[in-house]
Design a protein around this motif. Sequence first.
Motif, mmCIF file in Angstrom:
data_model
loop_
_atom_site.group_PDB
_atom_site.id
_atom_site.type_symbol
_atom_site.label_atom_id
_atom_site.label_comp_id
_atom_site.label_asym_id
_atom_site.label_seq_id
_atom_site.Cartn_x
_atom_site.Cartn_y
_atom_site.Cartn_z
ATOM 1 N N ALA A 1 5.787 -1.248 6.701
ATOM 2 C CA ALA A 1 4.481 -1.833 7.022
ATOM 3 C C ALA A 1 3.595 -1.860 5.774
ATOM 4 O O ALA A 1 2.948 -2.867 5.471
ATOM 5 C CB ALA A 1 3.810 -1.038 8.137
ATOM 6 N N GLN A 2 3.610 -0.745 5.048
ATOM 7 C CA GLN A 2 2.814 -0.673 3.810
ATOM 8 C C GLN A 2 3.317 -1.667 2.761
ATOM 9 O O GLN A 2 2.529 -2.288 2.052
ATOM 10 C CB GLN A 2 2.896 0.737 3.214
ATOM 11 C CG GLN A 2 1.794 1.664 3.711
ATOM 12 C CD GLN A 2 1.933 3.048 3.084
ATOM 13 O OE1 GLN A 2 2.508 3.212 2.003
ATOM 14 N NE2 GLN A 2 1.393 4.049 3.762
ATOM 15 N N ARG B 1 4.939 -4.464 3.268
ATOM 16 C CA ARG B 1 4.610 -5.845 3.654
ATOM 17 C C ARG B 1 3.163 -6.174 3.289
ATOM 18 O O ARG B 1 2.867 -7.216 2.697
ATOM 19 C CB ARG B 1 4.820 -6.034 5.164
ATOM 20 C CG ARG B 1 4.762 -7.487 5.623
ATOM 21 C CD ARG B 1 4.517 -7.601 7.130
ATOM 22 N NE ARG B 1 3.304 -6.911 7.537
ATOM 23 C CZ ARG B 1 2.078 -7.406 7.395
ATOM 24 N NH1 ARG B 1 1.890 -8.598 6.885
ATOM 25 N NH2 ARG B 1 1.018 -6.697 7.758
ATOM 26 N N ARG B 2 2.251 -5.222 3.600
ATOM 27 C CA ARG B 2 0.840 -5.450 3.307
ATOM 28 C C ARG B 2 0.592 -5.538 1.796
ATOM 29 O O ARG B 2 -0.163 -6.395 1.313
ATOM 30 C CB ARG B 2 0.005 -4.321 3.939
ATOM 31 C CG ARG B 2 -1.492 -4.594 3.936
ATOM 32 C CD ARG B 2 -2.243 -3.492 4.692
ATOM 33 N NE ARG B 2 -3.648 -3.459 4.342
ATOM 34 C CZ ARG B 2 -4.591 -4.135 4.993
ATOM 35 N NH1 ARG B 2 -4.271 -4.885 6.021
ATOM 36 N NH2 ARG B 2 -5.851 -4.069 4.612
ATOM 37 N N PHE B 3 1.262 -4.658 1.046
ATOM 38 C CA PHE B 3 1.117 -4.675 -0.418
ATOM 39 C C PHE B 3 1.606 -6.011 -0.986
ATOM 40 O O PHE B 3 0.939 -6.635 -1.816
ATOM 41 C CB PHE B 3 1.928 -3.520 -1.027
ATOM 42 C CG PHE B 3 1.911 -3.498 -2.531
ATOM 43 C CD1 PHE B 3 0.808 -3.007 -3.226
ATOM 44 C CD2 PHE B 3 3.002 -3.981 -3.256
ATOM 45 C CE1 PHE B 3 0.790 -3.003 -4.619
ATOM 46 C CE2 PHE B 3 2.987 -3.975 -4.649
ATOM 47 C CZ PHE B 3 1.880 -3.483 -5.328
ATOM 48 N N LEU C 1 1.874 -8.898 0.514
ATOM 49 C CA LEU C 1 0.962 -9.980 0.911
ATOM 50 C C LEU C 1 -0.265 -9.988 -0.005
ATOM 51 O O LEU C 1 -0.713 -11.035 -0.480
ATOM 52 C CB LEU C 1 0.550 -9.806 2.376
ATOM 53 C CG LEU C 1 -0.442 -10.835 2.919
ATOM 54 C CD1 LEU C 1 0.102 -12.262 2.781
ATOM 55 C CD2 LEU C 1 -0.783 -10.545 4.387
ATOM 56 N N LYS C 2 -0.759 -8.786 -0.295
ATOM 57 C CA LYS C 2 -1.922 -8.679 -1.178
ATOM 58 C C LYS C 2 -1.593 -9.209 -2.580
ATOM 59 O O LYS C 2 -2.386 -9.924 -3.189
ATOM 60 C CB LYS C 2 -2.370 -7.214 -1.249
ATOM 61 C CG LYS C 2 -3.633 -6.994 -2.056
ATOM 62 C CD LYS C 2 -4.141 -5.582 -1.849
ATOM 63 C CE LYS C 2 -5.257 -5.234 -2.814
ATOM 64 N NZ LYS C 2 -5.750 -3.868 -2.602
ATOM 65 N N GLU D 1 -6.160 -10.541 8.323
ATOM 66 C CA GLU D 1 -5.607 -9.590 7.347
ATOM 67 C C GLU D 1 -5.735 -10.130 5.923
ATOM 68 O O GLU D 1 -6.108 -9.410 4.997
ATOM 69 C CB GLU D 1 -4.131 -9.314 7.669
ATOM 70 C CG GLU D 1 -3.502 -8.282 6.755
ATOM 71 C CD GLU D 1 -2.013 -8.080 7.021
ATOM 72 O OE1 GLU D 1 -1.355 -9.068 7.405
ATOM 73 O OE2 GLU D 1 -1.532 -6.946 6.833
ATOM 74 N N GLU D 2 -5.435 -11.422 5.762
ATOM 75 C CA GLU D 2 -5.519 -12.023 4.429
ATOM 76 C C GLU D 2 -6.952 -12.023 3.910
ATOM 77 O O GLU D 2 -7.200 -11.759 2.733
ATOM 78 C CB GLU D 2 -4.953 -13.455 4.464
ATOM 79 C CG GLU D 2 -3.430 -13.473 4.596
ATOM 80 C CD GLU D 2 -2.872 -14.834 4.980
ATOM 81 O OE1 GLU D 2 -1.645 -14.947 5.077
ATOM 82 O OE2 GLU D 2 -3.671 -15.763 5.205
ATOM 83 N N GLU E 1 -9.239 -9.847 4.648
ATOM 84 C CA GLU E 1 -9.500 -8.450 4.261
ATOM 85 C C GLU E 1 -8.927 -8.153 2.874
ATOM 86 O O GLU E 1 -9.598 -7.589 2.012
ATOM 87 C CB GLU E 1 -8.814 -7.490 5.240
ATOM 88 C CG GLU E 1 -9.604 -7.106 6.474
ATOM 89 C CD GLU E 1 -8.685 -6.379 7.476
ATOM 90 O OE1 GLU E 1 -8.880 -6.599 8.672
ATOM 91 O OE2 GLU E 1 -7.767 -5.622 7.037
ATOM 92 N N LEU E 2 -7.669 -8.532 2.693
ATOM 93 C CA LEU E 2 -6.988 -8.241 1.429
ATOM 94 C C LEU E 2 -7.666 -8.967 0.263
ATOM 95 O O LEU E 2 -7.816 -8.421 -0.829
ATOM 96 C CB LEU E 2 -5.511 -8.633 1.515
ATOM 97 C CG LEU E 2 -4.672 -7.782 2.462
ATOM 98 C CD1 LEU E 2 -3.293 -8.391 2.685
ATOM 99 C CD2 LEU E 2 -4.520 -6.349 1.924
ATOM 100 N N GLU F 1 -10.666 -7.081 -0.623
ATOM 101 C CA GLU F 1 -10.269 -5.910 -1.424
ATOM 102 C C GLU F 1 -10.041 -6.300 -2.880
ATOM 103 O O GLU F 1 -10.509 -5.632 -3.802
ATOM 104 C CB GLU F 1 -8.959 -5.310 -0.885
ATOM 105 C CG GLU F 1 -9.132 -4.358 0.296
ATOM 106 C CD GLU F 1 -7.758 -3.827 0.768
ATOM 107 O OE1 GLU F 1 -7.580 -3.726 1.985
ATOM 108 O OE2 GLU F 1 -6.878 -3.536 -0.086
#
Length: 230
Positions: free
Chosen positions: A186-187, A189-191, A193-194, A216-217, A219-220, A223
């Motif tokens: 999960a981490q 995948r998020r990393f 995508l970022k 989510e996008e 948010e990223l 960030e």
Amino acid sequence: MFEGFLHSSIISRIIGNGLLEVETVDIRDYALDKHRHVDDTPYGGGPGMLMKVDVLHRALEDHKREDSYVLLTSPRQRPLQQKDLQRFSLLKDLIIVCGHYEGIDQRFENYIDERVSIGDYILTGGEMASMVLIDGIARLLEEGISAESLNEESYNDGLLEYPQYTRPPLYDGRYVPEVLLNGNHAQIRRFNLKMSLKETLLHRPELLDNRKLTKEEEELLQELKTEEEN
Ligand code: SAH
């Protein structure tokens, strides 16, 4: 020009697997005069030579089938995109006409379906452009390239692909990002995508304007912008 290309590893495998057939046609075979002329000087003057419409037309008619779709390589078009390759990869028979010299007699365009440009620059002939087309289409036909790797590629979902790493974990003072080593999917995948968003923001920001972002996008992206400011 095509020999080396058609015998290169991936393309020759795709051809060997029967997914693709390529026939090259020598336009000169369709010239009628003794010296096999395929070009002539432009009416109204100007530099260079133009390919003759009758020669091209005869060559085309000799190879055109009911289901053929005819592309003309030309810099007079918006640059090729992945979605064009996807469209072409569904066609049964594609004929790619390569211009040469200064260009071709305009009247030949009555016999084509579409112009294709591979970028906003001028080449000496359409051969390289046609190899770009064949290469891009061939890999879409290849079953060996898994659906997953195709899905994750740059342009498929409107973002550039994230950077990737392989062994060793430390090279010349640079580490592979820690998160990629920890096995938390999960981490990871998020990393990734970022990082995709970061690549796109840095190198092709206009792609983000044409794309609806998920929550989510958003948010990223926020960030990334905050990190940039700090
Ligand atoms: N004078 C022409 C360019 C001729 S270049 C013009 O300004 O429009 C000769 C041939 O190379 C073209 O007919 C085309 O087949 C090919 N070619 C050149 N640049 C290309 C590009 N960016 N994409 C696709 N084909 C190109």
